[in-house]
Design a protein around this motif. Structure first.
Motif, PDB file in Angstrom:
ATOM      1  N   TRP A  42       3.960   0.407  -2.326  1.00 45.24           N
ATOM      2  CA  TRP A  42       4.187  -0.784  -3.072  1.00 45.24           C
ATOM      3  C   TRP A  42       5.498  -1.106  -3.711  1.00 45.24           C
ATOM      4  O   TRP A  42       6.133  -2.167  -3.380  1.00 45.24           O
ATOM      5  CB  TRP A  42       2.936  -1.218  -4.066  1.00 45.24           C
ATOM      6  N   ARG A  43       5.924  -0.199  -4.559  1.00 45.92           N
ATOM      7  CA  ARG A  43       7.122  -0.395  -5.102  1.00 45.92           C
ATOM      8  C   ARG A  43       8.402  -0.326  -4.000  1.00 45.92           C
ATOM      9  O   ARG A  43       9.291  -1.060  -4.369  1.00 45.92           O
ATOM     10  CB  ARG A  43       7.530   1.006  -6.058  1.00 45.92           C
ATOM     11  N   LYS A  44       8.216   0.780  -3.207  1.00 43.96           N
ATOM     12  CA  LYS A  44       9.428   0.580  -2.198  1.00 43.96           C
ATOM     13  C   LYS A  44       9.436  -0.829  -1.274  1.00 43.96           C
ATOM     14  O   LYS A  44      10.509  -1.169  -0.966  1.00 43.96           O
ATOM     15  CB  LYS A  44       9.143   1.720  -1.288  1.00 43.96           C
ATOM     16  N   SER A  45       8.402  -1.334  -1.278  1.00 45.77           N
ATOM     17  CA  SER A  45       8.242  -2.668  -0.617  1.00 45.77           C
ATOM     18  C   SER A  45       8.774  -3.820  -1.395  1.00 45.77           C
ATOM     19  O   SER A  45       8.924  -5.008  -0.886  1.00 45.77           O
ATOM     20  CB  SER A  45       7.013  -2.986   0.122  1.00 45.77           C
ATOM     21  N   GLY A  46       9.103  -3.717  -2.897  1.00 44.32           N
ATOM     22  CA  GLY A  46       9.525  -4.585  -3.583  1.00 44.32           C
ATOM     23  C   GLY A  46       8.563  -5.026  -4.575  1.00 44.32           C
ATOM     24  O   GLY A  46       8.888  -6.131  -5.141  1.00 44.32           O
ATOM     25  N   LYS A  48       2.150 -13.860  -2.273  1.00 46.06           N
ATOM     26  CA  LYS A  48       3.587 -14.226  -1.906  1.00 46.06           C
ATOM     27  C   LYS A  48       3.890 -14.905  -0.724  1.00 46.06           C
ATOM     28  O   LYS A  48       4.842 -15.660  -0.546  1.00 46.06           O
ATOM     29  CB  LYS A  48       4.179 -12.862  -1.824  1.00 46.06           C
ATOM     30  N   LYS A  87      10.524  -5.427 -12.298  1.00 47.90           N
ATOM     31  CA  LYS A  87      10.666  -4.355 -11.517  1.00 47.90           C
ATOM     32  C   LYS A  87      10.754  -3.157 -12.197  1.00 47.90           C
ATOM     33  O   LYS A  87      11.044  -1.887 -11.793  1.00 47.90           O
ATOM     34  CB  LYS A  87      11.926  -4.623 -10.614  1.00 47.90           C
ATOM     35  N   ASP A 127      13.691  -9.891 -14.752  1.00 47.42           N
ATOM     36  CA  ASP A 127      14.322  -8.835 -13.834  1.00 47.42           C
ATOM     37  C   ASP A 127      13.552  -7.450 -14.289  1.00 47.42           C
ATOM     38  O   ASP A 127      13.384  -6.518 -13.455  1.00 47.42           O
ATOM     39  CB  ASP A 127      15.816  -8.587 -14.274  1.00 47.42           C
TER      40      ASP A 127
END
Length: 257
Positions: free
Chosen positions: A228-232, A208, A255, A252
């Motif tokens: 990991w999910r919370k960080s996007g 990234k 996510k 989209d």
């Protein structure tokens, strides 16, 4: 235009993403010791000894001794001997040589690895879409030349080019390894590539940082996945789920997981 149609390359991590280690380290060290008539080393001590020895070797001679021009077999021989020493096992030179040859041969074959069942179908599906596949791995040359072919993952069939740390002399999380992948892909723009891996630190963040698209697999339900999910980061359970999302054409939905 769908997200998939915008991609010119997909790069994929190997260990933890396409394949995993089978059994325990102690299994292979035990078999090697038994082959010369010695008892099995203690599994826990052997595991801890190897972790310390490997960390030390990777620090002193990174990328499997690439910069030091150390032969791959010498790197591993030093590491394995230090592993036994740290675990409290000291063998005479002749005995150790026999044990090491057995261990080196085992880990240079398909025996210690298991291929995830969705790996080959996914790689073939990607290439069938007209999108080349690059492998980006912190591994030595035997992954490319011996192990992957033995597992049925072949160049020009399942993948197009590889960037292996022991060959290139740079390893993840250094973003340079991804730059090399983009160069091998034909100097494509980072936003035209997607990287798939299983490590936030080694795969997602460096990819990234260059502007590549990236997503993570959580094959083993690690507690870290929630962070990991919370960080996007988009997190998927396997490559089958990744294929379904890419086929849907809805970026989209990356996510969703």
């Amino acid at each position: 235009m769908s997200f998939l149609s915008k991609l010119r390359y997909i790069t994929v991590d190997v260990t933890g993403t396409l394949l995993a280690y089978k059994g325990e380290l102690g299994d292979y060290y035990c078999m090697a010791a038994k082959s010369v008539g010695l008892p099995c080393p203690d599994y826990k001590r052997m595991h801890e000894g190897f972790k310390l020895a490997y960390t030390e070797m990777a620090k002193k001679y990174p990328c499997f001794g690439h910069a030091a021009k150390m032969p791959n077999i010498v790197w591993w021989k030093t590491c394995v001997q230090d592993s036994f020493n740290r675990a409290g096992y000291k063998y005479d030179e002749e005995t150790f040589e026999k044990i090491f040859k057995r261990i080196y041969a085992s880990f240079g074959s398909s025996a210690p690895y298991v291929l995830f069942p969705d790996s080959v179908p996914f790689l073939r599906w990607v290439r069938a879409q007209g999108i080349p596949v690059g492998l980006v791995s912190n591994s030595e040359y035997r992954y490319q030349d011996v192990i992957l072919p033995a597992l049925g993952i072949n160049q020009d069939s399942e993948w197009d080019f590889g960037v292996f740390s022991g060959i290139e002399g740079v390893e993840k999380p250094n973003p340079r390894i991804f730059e090399i992948a983009l160069e091998k892909a034909g100097n494509i723009a980072p936003e035209e590539a997607l990287h798939i891996g299983d490590s936030m630190r080694q795969d997602y963040i460096p990819a990234k940082s260059l502007g590549m698209h990236a997503l993570l697999l959580d094959r083993f339900k690690t507690p870290d996945a929630e962070n990991w999910r919370k960080s996007g980061a988009p997190v998927f359970p396997d490559l089958t789920a990744v294929q379904e999302i890419l086929e849907s054409g809805n970026v989209d939905l990356l996510k969703k997981y």
